[in-house]
Design an enzyme around this catalytic site. Structure first.
Site, PDB file in Angstrom:
ATOM      1  N   ASP A 307       0.928  -1.152  -0.090  1.00 38.78           N
ATOM      2  CA  ASP A 307      -0.084   0.154   0.089  1.00 38.78           C
ATOM      3  C   ASP A 307       0.805   1.163  -0.075  1.00 38.78           C
ATOM      4  O   ASP A 307       2.131   1.004   0.025  1.00 38.78           O
ATOM      5  CB  ASP A 307      -0.973   0.022   0.950  1.00 38.78           C
ATOM      6  CG  ASP A 307      -0.284   0.101   2.493  1.00 38.78           C
ATOM      7  OD1 ASP A 307       0.886   0.010   2.716  1.00 38.78           O
ATOM      8  OD2 ASP A 307      -0.883   0.400   3.420  1.00 38.78           O
ATOM      9  N   THR A 708      25.515 -37.699  12.589  1.00 35.44           N
ATOM     10  CA  THR A 708      25.503 -36.967  11.246  1.00 35.44           C
ATOM     11  C   THR A 708      24.201 -36.015  10.980  1.00 35.44           C
ATOM     12  O   THR A 708      24.155 -34.807  11.172  1.00 35.44           O
ATOM     13  CB  THR A 708      25.707 -37.927  10.017  1.00 35.44           C
ATOM     14  OG1 THR A 708      24.706 -39.071  10.103  1.00 35.44           O
ATOM     15  CG2 THR A 708      27.149 -38.403  10.088  1.00 35.44           C
TER      16      THR A 708
END
Length: 872
Positions: A307, A708
């Protein structure tokens, strides 16, 4: 409708108002004067929403399988992953909702009403139809009402309509809930409350249903693939084991372990942590995330619908130009701060040039009811504000910039002795001031058409005509133009309006809501990042065009429609393709919805910014709704996914960059985690063919995944942004999360890790070492090398957690061999120097492979850059 008729329509008297008993009865019958509040989300609903995630569902299935075979330790580990993921997601959402609730509490409204003939202060929620509102400067209109009386009443309707210029109101005019009284006073009879008010009707356009974000779509697709792969692996490995004559119990555990290896079980934790860290970073940069998935969605934004008032512009009127018959001066400065320069053709104005400008602005200061309030010294964020009409405040700031004496001094030297207030019929204001004994100074300001007339001015007709042409040109450029005149009388005219004749034209003042200093640069950054900016405002087309020109919205050459399109054009269907337009003016809430829907139908991911009630539905419909936190309305904040606490559009660009960083890190983890899982599967399938009967045991696979995927995988979520993140287009919403070359990189990396690990295992077997322990350690080392090789910035210090987690994982891997209870639980054996060297050699192989695949399999087309897929 007359005031009395309006009162009769709601069965009350404007003079006395309702009785307390009648007000209570109507409150019970009609309900409170509130827009239907969003139902609070219960805790169990938040938890269930997290558990419905497809990847979490796969993990829950893995928990069930491990419990079914009595593998309780593995079930506990996977269950903890689900618990952490769910907790982080729920806590972030609750914190964001609490922060928005705190903003709302600061703006809880009250109103003054007349009941039983006396004025009372009541909560706005207790206003009922028939109440008589008593309105004064600074009041928020609590409900739709019919104005019964008004005195110089000026309202700010920008929160409802997007119109930046205040509106004068007279008796018999309708007032809308949520508008603000800037000047004057009045009384109005309430005609509609709550959901039946203008504010409520706009809020009713909000739809509580939330659509899935681009990341949720991509992860859902990945989850379905992983579920199918998991089932197929279980069946395949189990069947192959039985064919080789292995015990069914052992093969069942192995099959389930492989299935767990196929699923990057820490992915939900990585995603949630990455989003939570992104939300935290955004909060530090004044962007409050209300829904955690919105963090990533920002990274996919391809259209930014903004806007005007308060977003691209300051949201405060300022004098830009002062025209006098002899000179035209441009004023610099920001907002109402009385600091700036007066320029003529780009150079500082001379004293002679400033003299007529100061005379004009002195008259504007005297014919003025506003005051300027300095910043609060205790609040470093506060700034100069106008008390009263914003345009009159802008005139006071302009006078200070031009070097006029301070406003209190000017008013004290020339005290006001009479006035004719501004009204919508006369369109001008006149004040009388005691200049000296027997001399009265007349000051007048107003609309050019009401001042530039022979009845008011004694100037030469040609000079008046030239002023009229200049006023028309300025208005065409989007300015609000005022004409100023003055004169001297020998006595006090009666009435004051009798002084509005034979005056000298001092000149014109051009005001506007100026663009923010960084607005043009912010939109340029959007375009560089492949994000298309679109201006959607309820303001006048000329004003919208002027702002669009100043921030560079109409200077592009991408084939879009360069002219301003109005809401009437949209409603009439005169614009076949709404996505070809970059500037919309005079739009209503439904048309904003249509514009957003048109972009989404084209496949764009839209972000919509706004602060007004009229922006609420479009904020909710957009993929990302962005509300202003400081000046935004409650409707806008509740409809939004992101709340800007500093009301700066540049913060949205920062949030988009953060969203891209999060998405890049998730993709990087997927390549790493799934390559490791694929390598584990390939080792288990290829090992027996190479003479390694049972390459890894179930516990060893899970230990590898824990180190991992768990430690290092989660640390990957905190990696810094890839260089050039905001110089590439967003990822297409329909692209698979492993698209853009990621799956090819995954397979190559998996192949290298597999080959290196099996090579180490076979070498250990040939040397007579415990090949299974070497293979276990080699597979883990190769993956730790790969995680470092996949870093976008190899030696960066911005995420020390990753190298620390790699070191910790390496130590825990060694602990699996050298700590007795772990060695027993995982069925490993002690290794000497040769075995450790074979395993350690796999780490550089994984590292080099990861560095190499970063530049391979680039997708073709303009989006085909390594930064694009987050693997540089």
């Amino acid at each position: 409708m007359t005031p009395s008729a309006g009162a009769e329509a709601v069965r009350t008297s404007p003079a006395t108002g309702l009785t307390p008993a009648e007000a209570a009865r109507r409150l019970a019958a009609d309900g409170p004067n509130e827009v239907a509040a969003r139902r609070p989300v219960r805790l169990y609903s938040r938890v269930l929403a997290q558990l419905r995630d497809p990847l979490v569902t796969v993990l829950l299935g893995a928990v069930a399988l491990t419990l079914a075979i009595g593998d309780h330790p593995d079930a506990i580990v996977i269950g903890l992953v689900v618990l952490v993921n769910t907790t982080v997601g729920v806590v972030q959402e609750i914190r964001a909702d609490d922060a928005v609730a705190a903003l709302s509490a600061l703006s809880a409204p009250h109103a003054r009403v007349r009941r039983d003939g006396t004025v009372r202060d009541v909560a706005a929620a207790e206003i009922v139809v028939g109440d008589v509102l008593v309105l004064g400067e600074g009041d928020v209109v609590a409900a739709d009402a019919l104005l019964a009386e008004a005195s110089a009443l000026l309202l700010d309707e920008s929160m409802l309509t997007g119109e930046s210029v205040p509106v004068d109101k007279d008796a018999d005019d309708l007032l809308s809930a949520g508008t603000v009284v800037l000047r004057g006073r009045g009384g109005a009879t309430v005609t509609a409350t709550g959901p039946r008010s203008a504010l409520g009707r706009i809020a009713a356009l909000l739809d509580d249903r939330r659509e899935a974000t681009p990341l949720q779509h991509r992860l859902a697709a990945l989850g379905r693939i992983l579920a199918a792969v998991t089932l197929a692996l279980c069946v395949l490995v189990f069947a192959l084991g039985l064919v080789r004559g292995l015990p069914p119990g052992t093969m069942a555990v192995t099959a389930i372990s492989l299935a767990v290896a196929a699923v990057p079980e820490s992915l939900p934790a990585v995603v949630t942590l990455a989003l939570a860290l992104g939300a935290r970073r955004m909060a530090a940069r004044h962007a409050l995330v209300r829904r955690l998935p919105a963090v990533e969605t920002l990274g996919s934004v391809s259209v930014l619908a903004t806007d005007k008032t308060g977003t691209l512009t300051e949201g405060r009127m300022a004098v830009q130009r002062v025209w006098t018959p002899g000179v035209c001066v441009e004023l610099t400065g920001v907002g109402y701060e009385p600091a700036g320069e007066a320029l003529v053709a780009g150079r500082p104005a001379s004293p002679d040039e400033l003299a007529p400008v100061r005379e004009l602005l002195r008259a504007a200061v005297l014919c003025n009811d506003a005051t300027l309030r300095p910043p609060d010294v205790k609040d470093p964020q506060s700034r100069w504000t106008a008390v009263g009409d914003p345009m009159e405040g802008a005139l006071l700031a302009a006078a200070a910039k031009a070097g006029c004496p301070p406003e209190p001094e000017t008013r004290a030297d020339l005290p006001r002795i009479g006035e004719a207030p501004f009204d919508s019929l006369r369109k001008r204001m006149t004040t009388l001031h005691e200049a000296a004994p027997g001399r009265v100074l007349v000051c007048l300001k107003g609309a050019p058409e009401a001042v530039l007339t022979p009845e008011v001015l004694s100037a030469d007709p040609q000079a008046v005509a030239r002023a009229g042409e200049t006023a028309a040109d300025l208005a065409g450029e989007g300015y609000r133009v005022l004409a100023v005149a003055s004169g001297v009388r020998g006595d006090v005219p009666e009435p004051v309006t009798a002084a509005e004749a034979g005056l000298k034209l001092l000149g014109l003042v051009a005001l506007s809501d100026p663009p923010k200093p960084h607005a043009a640069r912010t939109l340029a950054s959007c375009r560089a990042a492949g994000v298309t900016p679109v201006l959607i405002t309820g303001d006048h087309p000329a004003t919208a065009r002027a702002v669009a020109d100043s921030v560079g919205l109409t200077g592009e050459t991408d084939g879009h429609t360069a002219h301003v399109v109005t809401g009437a054009d949209v409603a009439a269907g005169r614009i076949p393709d709404l996505t070809s337009v970059r500037v919309f003016a005079r739009t209503d809430p439904q048309q904003k919805l249509d514009i957003v829907a048109a972009w989404r139908a084209r496949g764009a991911v839209t972000a919509m910014t706004g602060d007004g009630v009229n922006d609420g539905p479009a904020l909710h419909r957009a993929d990302i709704g962005v509300a202003m936190g400081a000046r935004g309305t409650e409707v806008a904040r509740q409809a939004a996914d992101l709340v800007l606490t500093d009301d700066e559009l540049a913060t949205v660009v920062s949030a988009i960059e953060e969203g891209r960083r999060v998405y890049d890190n998730i993709r990087r983890f997927l390549v790493y985690g799934m390559a490791g899982g694929a390598a584990e599967i390939l080792v288990m399938l290829a090992g027996p063919l190479l003479g390694l009967p049972l390459p890894l045991r179930a516990g060893q696979i899970l230990w590898i995944n824990l180190l991992t995927h768990g430690l290092t995988g989660v640390a990957m979520g905190a990696e810094p942004a890839v260089p050039g993140t905001m110089r590439r287009p967003p990822c297409p919403p329909d692209q698979h999360i492993l698209g853009g070359g990621a799956w090819q990189r995954l397979l190559v990396l998996a192949a290298v890790v597999t080959a290196a690990s099996l090579g180490a295992g076979l070498a250990a077997q040939a040397l007579g070492l415990d090949w299974q322990s070497v293979l276990f350690l080699a597979l883990l080392a190769a993956q730790l090398g790969a995680v470092l090789g996949l870093r976008a910035r190899l030696l960066t210090r911005k995420n020390p957690f990753l190298p620390i987690s790699v070191l910790a994982s390496a130590l825990l891997a060694l602990a699996a061999l050298y700590v007795p209870f772990l060695r027993t639980a995982l069925d490993t054996d002690l290794l000497g120097g040769a075995g450790l060297a074979l395993a350690a050699a796999c780490a550089p192989a994984g590292f080099l492979a990861a560095r190499s695949v970063r530049t391979a399999f680039r997708p073709s087309g303009p989006a085909g850059t390594d930064e694009r897929i987050g693997l540089r």
